[in-house]
Structure formats: C-alpha cells, structure tokens
Motif scaffolding. Structure first.
Motif, mmCIF file in Angstrom:
data_model
loop_
_atom_site.group_PDB
_atom_site.id
_atom_site.type_symbol
_atom_site.label_atom_id
_atom_site.label_comp_id
_atom_site.label_asym_id
_atom_site.label_seq_id
_atom_site.Cartn_x
_atom_site.Cartn_y
_atom_site.Cartn_z
ATOM 1 N N ASP A 1 7.970 11.935 -0.164
ATOM 2 C CA ASP A 1 7.020 11.296 0.773
ATOM 3 C C ASP A 1 6.146 12.330 1.503
ATOM 4 N N PRO A 2 5.327 13.092 0.770
ATOM 5 C CA PRO A 2 4.574 14.169 1.428
ATOM 6 C C PRO A 2 3.512 13.679 2.417
ATOM 7 N N LEU A 3 3.325 14.483 3.464
ATOM 8 C CA LEU A 3 2.264 14.205 4.448
ATOM 9 C C LEU A 3 0.917 14.356 3.751
ATOM 10 N N ILE A 4 0.006 13.422 4.005
ATOM 11 C CA ILE A 4 -1.332 13.517 3.401
ATOM 12 C C ILE A 4 -2.380 13.317 4.492
ATOM 13 N N ALA A 5 -3.614 13.679 4.173
ATOM 14 C CA ALA A 5 -4.728 13.440 5.095
ATOM 15 C C ALA A 5 -5.334 12.066 4.785
ATOM 16 N N GLU A 6 -6.065 11.518 5.743
ATOM 17 C CA GLU A 6 -6.709 10.212 5.504
ATOM 18 C C GLU A 6 -7.625 10.298 4.276
ATOM 19 N N GLU A 7 -8.261 11.452 4.099
ATOM 20 C CA GLU A 7 -9.191 11.639 2.974
ATOM 21 C C GLU A 7 -8.499 11.472 1.626
ATOM 22 N N HIS A 8 -7.221 11.876 1.538
ATOM 23 C CA HIS A 8 -6.489 11.701 0.276
ATOM 24 C C HIS A 8 -6.408 10.216 -0.099
ATOM 25 N N ILE A 9 -6.285 9.374 0.918
ATOM 26 C CA ILE A 9 -6.139 7.929 0.659
ATOM 27 C C ILE A 9 -7.379 7.412 -0.076
ATOM 28 N N TYR A 10 -8.564 7.911 0.370
ATOM 29 C CA TYR A 10 -9.808 7.438 -0.261
ATOM 30 C C TYR A 10 -10.049 8.158 -1.589
ATOM 31 N N ALA A 11 -9.718 9.469 -1.629
ATOM 32 C CA ALA A 11 -9.951 10.245 -2.849
ATOM 33 C C ALA A 11 -9.184 9.655 -4.030
ATOM 34 N N PHE A 12 -7.962 9.186 -3.758
ATOM 35 C CA PHE A 12 -7.133 8.667 -4.856
ATOM 36 C C PHE A 12 -7.029 7.143 -4.834
ATOM 37 N N GLU A 13 -7.886 6.541 -4.003
ATOM 38 C CA GLU A 13 -8.023 5.079 -3.938
ATOM 39 C C GLU A 13 -6.688 4.351 -3.718
ATOM 40 N N TRP A 14 -5.867 4.923 -2.816
ATOM 41 C CA TRP A 14 -4.621 4.240 -2.456
ATOM 42 C C TRP A 14 -4.926 3.056 -1.530
ATOM 43 N N GLU B 1 0.149 9.403 11.500
ATOM 44 C CA GLU B 1 0.239 10.307 10.346
ATOM 45 C C GLU B 1 0.413 9.465 9.087
ATOM 46 N N TYR B 2 -0.037 10.016 7.970
ATOM 47 C CA TYR B 2 0.059 9.297 6.695
ATOM 48 C C TYR B 2 0.955 10.082 5.745
ATOM 49 N N CYS B 3 1.901 9.383 5.106
ATOM 50 C CA CYS B 3 2.728 10.021 4.074
ATOM 51 C C CYS B 3 2.603 9.185 2.812
ATOM 52 N N LEU B 4 2.521 9.861 1.683
ATOM 53 C CA LEU B 4 2.489 9.138 0.414
ATOM 54 C C LEU B 4 3.893 8.611 0.128
ATOM 55 N N LYS B 5 3.962 7.307 -0.204
ATOM 56 C CA LYS B 5 5.275 6.690 -0.459
ATOM 57 C C LYS B 5 5.691 7.038 -1.878
ATOM 58 N N ASP B 6 6.369 8.178 -2.015
ATOM 59 C CA ASP B 6 6.797 8.630 -3.337
ATOM 60 C C ASP B 6 8.064 9.467 -3.175
ATOM 61 N N ASP B 7 9.207 8.830 -3.440
ATOM 62 C CA ASP B 7 10.504 9.487 -3.226
ATOM 63 C C ASP B 7 10.635 10.780 -4.024
ATOM 64 N N GLU B 8 10.123 10.764 -5.264
ATOM 65 C CA GLU B 8 10.269 11.975 -6.097
ATOM 66 C C GLU B 8 9.569 13.169 -5.488
ATOM 67 N N LEU B 9 8.467 12.896 -4.790
ATOM 68 C CA LEU B 9 7.721 13.990 -4.142
ATOM 69 C C LEU B 9 8.205 14.218 -2.710
ATOM 70 N N ILE C 1 0.886 -1.173 0.000
ATOM 71 C CA ILE C 1 0.000 0.000 0.000
ATOM 72 C C ILE C 1 0.928 1.229 0.000
ATOM 73 N N PRO C 2 0.751 2.175 -0.933
ATOM 74 C CA PRO C 2 1.768 3.237 -1.088
ATOM 75 C C PRO C 2 1.689 4.341 -0.033
ATOM 76 N N ILE C 3 1.551 3.921 1.220
ATOM 77 C CA ILE C 3 1.437 4.885 2.323
ATOM 78 C C ILE C 3 2.462 4.506 3.390
ATOM 79 N N GLU C 4 3.161 5.507 3.934
ATOM 80 C CA GLU C 4 4.001 5.267 5.115
ATOM 81 C C GLU C 4 3.173 5.708 6.317
ATOM 82 N N PHE C 5 2.945 4.784 7.230
ATOM 83 C CA PHE C 5 2.137 5.070 8.420
ATOM 84 C C PHE C 5 3.116 5.412 9.547
ATOM 85 N N VAL C 6 3.121 6.668 9.969
ATOM 86 C CA VAL C 6 4.032 7.106 11.029
ATOM 87 C C VAL C 6 3.242 7.158 12.336
#
Ligand code: TMP
Ligand code: ASP
Length: 261
Positions: free
Chosen positions: A129-142, A119-127, A87-92
């Motif tokens: 690993d930006p901090l995201i909200a839980e809602e982003h996870i559902y909005a982008f179906e991660w 806290e949730y971070c998107l697992k994306d080295d190029e970006l 799952i492309p999320i780092e759970f801190v």
C-alpha cells in the motif's frame, strides 16, 4: 436475504453475493493483521464489535447526507451493503501526527495538525500500500479529478462529524482510513463511502489519559484489544453497561450453534 458464493476475501472481511445483484453481504472476521500482513492473529469478538461500531458510524453519516454503501446490519457479523467498484486508493485522514507519518517525516508524535491532512495510498498489498501523490491518481487513471474533488469534500465533512461524535464521548480522533467506491445511480456513476469505519481503521485516544482504544493495541502489543473496542462501543451507546463481554459471548454462542447443526 440469501447468502450466495464468496466473491472476495480480504484481511478482515469477506464479501458474499446476495440474491440481489446490486447488493452484497459483508462479513466481519475476527482476524487481525498489521504491517501488511506480517503480524497476524485472531481476536475473538473483534468482528462483532467492528460490525456494530461501523454500522453506527455509517448510519449516522448517512443521516447527515454522506452517501455510503450500508443498507442494513443483518446479524452480529454481517451487513447488507451496496455492491460498489472500489476505487483502489486508501484515503488516510490525519488530525494529529502519529504512526507512519512521524516515522516517515520525523515529525514529533502527537503534533496537532493545523488542518486535517489527507494522504493517498495505493491499495495494493503486494506493494505494501505505497504512499502516492494526488497526481499519480490522475496519471494512472485510478480516479478522475471530479471524483477526487467530491471525495475530498466528503472526507472533510466525515472528519468534522466524527471528531465531534468522538469528542462527545471523551475520545480524540487522531487519524483514520477511508475507502470509496463507484455505484451506478440512474445510469450515472456516483462515488459513495464504502468499506468500514471502526477501531481497526481509526486511531482513537481517550481524551484525558490518551489510552489507545484502537488497533494500535494489537500493532504495538499494548494489551487486550477487546476491552478497548468494547469501551468505544459502550461510549457510543451501542453496547450497554452490563454487556462487558457481550461480543465475545455472542461469538461463542454462534459457534456453538454452528457446531451443533
Ligand atoms: P498509518 O499511520 O499506519 O499510516 O495509519 C494511518 C491510519 O490509517 C490509522 O488510523 C490506521 C489506518 N490504516 C488502516 O486502516 N489500514 C491500513 O492498512 C493502514 C496502513 C492504516
Ligand atoms: N491493515 C494493514 C495490514 O493488514 C495494516 C494496518 O492496519 O496496520 O497489515
């Protein structure tokens, strides 16, 4: 178990195929990076220690019913693990405020949190690993709501267990990062704990002196990392008293063996 081709190389680990399509081999490198790869080094013996420490923690978690990817440790640097779709999320998970949280929000370093903070971070080295909200996870179906609900329950149990385990050996679990992945079990997708849990992915402070026993030694140039990781391994009962530099010696031995082949 036969090692197949390299499937993926990350900053601290390499994943190889195995002769079973449902299983892969996870190799722990000695490479250390911080601040999204801006700071890099190779620390001889780190991979050996992380392999052992992560094996210890994941097998203990398995015993309390936290399903995870570990099948078994194969040798000083490798583990046989279940092949998961990460799952492309780092759970801190944070128990005490420090690190990026204090910088981001101006919270005083060392503030004890009333409840664990996830806290949730998107697992994306190029970006980065930006901090995201839980809602982003559902909005982008991660991940689905059902998966995140399950992950949150697992995280709280993992945190409780790890706080107790480390407290028992005089270490405060300040924060850590977890990753989860999907596996197919009897045709149904299930979320299990994946990746590693080690001083690379946790902040561990000595309970009395608050000495940093984790990757902050490298991030903040606090001095040698290997003695700190060795101390964690010894306190957890993984390494024995006389084996102060065991990990490094074993690494040297294995590289001598490879060269002489
Ligand atoms: P942070 O304070 O830098 O956000 O880190 C929080 C925790 O997550 C800390 O224990 C270190 C761990 N972590 C990782 O394992 N990998 C990472 O890429 C980052 C940024 C943090
Ligand atoms: N793992 C991240 C990196 O490689 C950051 C960190 O652990 O501090 O840069």
């Amino acid at each position: 178990m036969k090692k197949g081709k390299k499937l993926y190389e990350g900053k601290a680990k390499i994943i190889y195929a195995s002769s079973d399509k449902n299983l892969v081999i996870q190799y722990f490198k000695d490479d250390a990076t911080a601040f999204n790869n801006q700071k890099k080094s190779t620390i001889e013996g780190k991979g050996v220690l992380n392999n052992r420490i992560s094996e210890h923690i994941l097998s203990n978690l398995s015993q309390i019913g936290i399903k995870n990817h570990l099948v078994k440790r194969l040798n000083m640097r490798e583990q046989l693990i279940k092949f998961v779709e990460i799952i492309p999320i780092e759970f801190v998970v944070r128990n005490v405020a420090t690190g990026s949280l204090t910088k981001r929000l101006g919270i005083e370093d060392g503030t004890v949190l009333k409840e664990p903070l996830i806290e949730y971070c998107l697992k994306d080295d190029e970006l980065g690993d930006p901090l995201i909200a839980e809602e982003h996870i559902y909005a982008f179906e991660w991940a689905s709501k059902k998966e995140i609900e399950k992950v949150k329950k697992m995280i709280l149990r993992i945190n409780d267990f790890m706080i107790g385990m480390f407290r028992g050996v005089g270490i405060k679990l300040i924060d850590f990062k977890l990753e989860f992945g999907r596996v197919k079990l009897n045709g149904k997708s299930e979320v299990i704990l994946a990746d590693e849990i080690s001083p690379d992915t946790c902040r561990l402070w000595d309970s009395i002196t608050e000495k940093k026993l984790d990757k902050d030694r490298f991030r903040k140039d606090l001095g040698d990392l290997i003695p700190a990781y060795t101390e964690v391994a010894k306190r957890l009962g993984i390494l024995h008293e006389q084996s102060n530099v065991t990990a490094v010696n074993v690494t040297k031995l294995s590289s001598v063996k490879k060269k002489s082949k």
